[in-house]
Write an enzyme that holds these catalytic residues in place. Structure first.
Site, PDB file in Angstrom:
ATOM      1  CE1 TYR A 141      -3.423  -2.738   0.746  1.00  0.00           C
ATOM      2  CE2 TYR A 141      -4.618  -0.716   1.148  1.00  0.00           C
ATOM      3  CZ  TYR A 141      -4.609  -2.067   0.897  1.00  0.00           C
ATOM      4  OH  TYR A 141      -5.793  -2.738   0.799  1.00  0.00           O
ATOM      5  CE  LYS A 198       1.889 -17.825  -2.783  1.00  0.00           C
ATOM      6  NZ  LYS A 198       1.024 -19.009  -2.887  1.00  0.00           N
ATOM      7  CG  ASP A 230      -1.966 -20.241  -1.547  1.00  0.00           C
ATOM      8  OD1 ASP A 230      -1.427 -20.203  -0.419  1.00  0.00           O
ATOM      9  OD2 ASP A 230      -1.444 -20.828  -2.518  1.00  0.00           O
ATOM     10  CG  ASP A 254      -7.999  -4.852   1.692  1.00  0.00           C
ATOM     11  OD1 ASP A 254      -8.971  -4.394   2.329  1.00  0.00           O
ATOM     12  OD2 ASP A 254      -7.918  -4.822   0.437  1.00  0.00           O
ATOM     13  CG  ASP A 258     -13.530  -7.158   2.295  1.00  0.00           C
ATOM     14  OD1 ASP A 258     -13.388  -6.430   3.300  1.00  0.00           O
ATOM     15  OD2 ASP A 258     -13.952  -6.738   1.198  1.00  0.00           O
TER      16      ASP A 258
HETATM   17  C1  IPM Z   1     -10.328  -1.356   3.988  1.00  0.00           C
HETATM   18  C2  IPM Z   1     -10.566  -0.781   2.620  1.00  0.00           C
HETATM   19  C3  IPM Z   1      -9.414   0.136   2.283  1.00  0.00           C
HETATM   20  C4  IPM Z   1      -8.153  -0.696   2.246  1.00  0.00           C
HETATM   21  C5  IPM Z   1      -9.575   0.932   0.988  1.00  0.00           C
HETATM   22  C6  IPM Z   1     -10.889   1.673   0.943  1.00  0.00           C
HETATM   23  C7  IPM Z   1      -8.422   1.867   0.760  1.00  0.00           C
HETATM   24  O1  IPM Z   1     -10.728  -1.789   1.683  1.00  0.00           O
HETATM   25  O2  IPM Z   1     -10.209  -0.569   4.952  1.00  0.00           O
HETATM   26  O3  IPM Z   1     -10.282  -2.573   4.095  1.00  0.00           O
HETATM   27  O4  IPM Z   1      -7.840  -1.316   1.228  1.00  0.00           O
HETATM   28  O5  IPM Z   1      -7.468  -0.733   3.257  1.00  0.00           O
HETATM   29 MG    MG Z   2     -10.819  -3.720   2.535  1.00  0.00          MG
END
Ligand code: IPM
Ligand code: MG
Length: 367
Positions: A141, A198, A230, A254, A258
């Protein structure tokens, strides 16, 4: 004199203002119950700041956040700003806050509420309680990136042409400090830390793995495991209840957080904390986005924002009892059957509520 906290509030875009409005009602209520007071400073960031100031995050907003005890954020972004140059997209506000405040540790609990197990795409799921500890100010990032043109020809005759690159780079210091946070967190939980990397491919991951082994020696009571990312993405589906703390890099965290959000049924229930060195303000926000499609309809679920207030009380304001009370109240309201539109099932006997109604139920439960 009772403690008085200065809280920077960034409502942001989409449903941000409504969920934060509800979260502030809860904060106000617990401040009365637990005897502290607050001063809130309302600030703009994200799309709303692009509209007003031409940039997603102004120096003034960042300075005001630095000058607070904690930052509470709703959500940023929306289709309105999608076409903009990447340097002024709303998401840049988040990255600017993270790096500007030095928030290197992102705590993302993914906890399944038993009554919401049906909302998970995994059948017979139970007892999932994972804490993601995601490194937040390093890695790909924030690594070196750029673009250039190349005439180089690949072995099959393809000309490279335009090239764009991002770099995954981690220092020992950056890795050690996040690993320590993960091990410390595991002490107060189920005593297990999983490193996700990884290391079969990436040099940076091999450094993570080496340091993980070293830090683990200082925590003999904590069980450890290392998984390739993975493989971990599969294991999260096949045995989610076996994970306790998962520590990983910015990018892997990240993606996996999710996935875990989906596993636990509703992103509308999941809060997060982003923390820096002790004494600096933390940033607390729901993990869901700005959901512009339901903004203003009352359909948004404010629980993630309310639970983010609980994390703020615990991690930045030193009010763990108030934090516990909020978490208990949210759990009680869910067990009593109150459901916002993201969770409600027709004919289930559940009580369909909008965002202020569920907040009201939480406020009443608090006392
Ligand atoms: C998160 C989001 C952010 C990230 C984006 C919006 C920059 O996906 O906080 O998980 O990738 O960190
Ligand atoms: Mg995210």
């Amino acid at each position: 004199m009772a403690d008085k906290y200065k809280i920077a509030v960034i409502e942001g875009d989409g449903i941000g203002p409504e969920i934060i409005g509800e979260a502030l009602k809860v904060l106000d209520k617990v401040s009365g119950l637990y005897g502290f007071s607050m001063q809130t400073v309302m600030l703009d960031a994200g799309g709303v700041s692009i509209d007003k100031n031409g940039v997603p995050l102004t120096d003034e907003t960042l300075a005001a956040c630095r000058n607070s005890d904690a930052v509470l954020l709703g959500a940023v972004g929306g289709p309105k700003w999608d076409g903009l140059d990447p340097s002024i997209r709303p998401e840049k506000a988040l990255l600017g806050l993270r790096s500007g405040l030095g928030l290197y540790a992102n705590l993302r609990p993914a906890k399944l509420f038993d009554e919401l197990a049906h909302a998970s795409p995994i059948k017979d799921i139970k007892d999932v309680d994972i804490l993601f500890v995601r490194e937040l100010t390093g890695g790909i990032y924030f690594g070196d990136n750029g673009e250039y043109d190349s005439d180089e020809v690949l072995p099959d005759g393809t000309v490279k042409g335009h090239v764009a690159y991002d770099t995954e780079c981690y220092s020992e210091g950056e890795i050690l400090r996040i690993l320590k946070i993960a091990f410390e967190a595991a002490k107060g939980r189920r005593q297990k830390v999983t490193l996700v990397d990884k290391a079969n491919v990436l040099a940076s991951s091999r450094l993570w793995r080496k340091l993980f082994g070293q830090v683990a020696k200082d925590y003999p009571d904590i069980a450890t495991e290392c998984l390739y990312v993975d493989n971990c993405s599969m294991q999260l589906i096949s045995r989610p209840s076996e994970f306790d703390v998962i520590v990983t890099s910015n990018m892997f965290g990240d993606i996996l957080s999710d996935e875990a959000g989906m596993i636990t049924g509703s992103v509308g229930m999941l809060p997060s904390a982003s923390l820096g060195t002790p004494g600096t303000p933390g940033l607390f926000e729901p993990i869901h986005g700005s959901a512009p499609d339901i903004a203003g309809t009352g359909k948004a679920n404010p629980c993630a924002a309310i639970l983010s207030v609980a994390m703020m009380l615990r991690y930045s304001l030193g009010q763990p009892l108030a934090a516990d009370a909020i978490e208990r109240a949210v759990a009680d309201v869910i067990s009593s059957g109150f459901r916002t539109s993201d969770l409600y099932r027709e004919g289930s006997g559940e009580i369909f509520v909008n965002l202020s109604e569920i907040t009201l139920a939480i406020l009443k439960t608090l006392g």
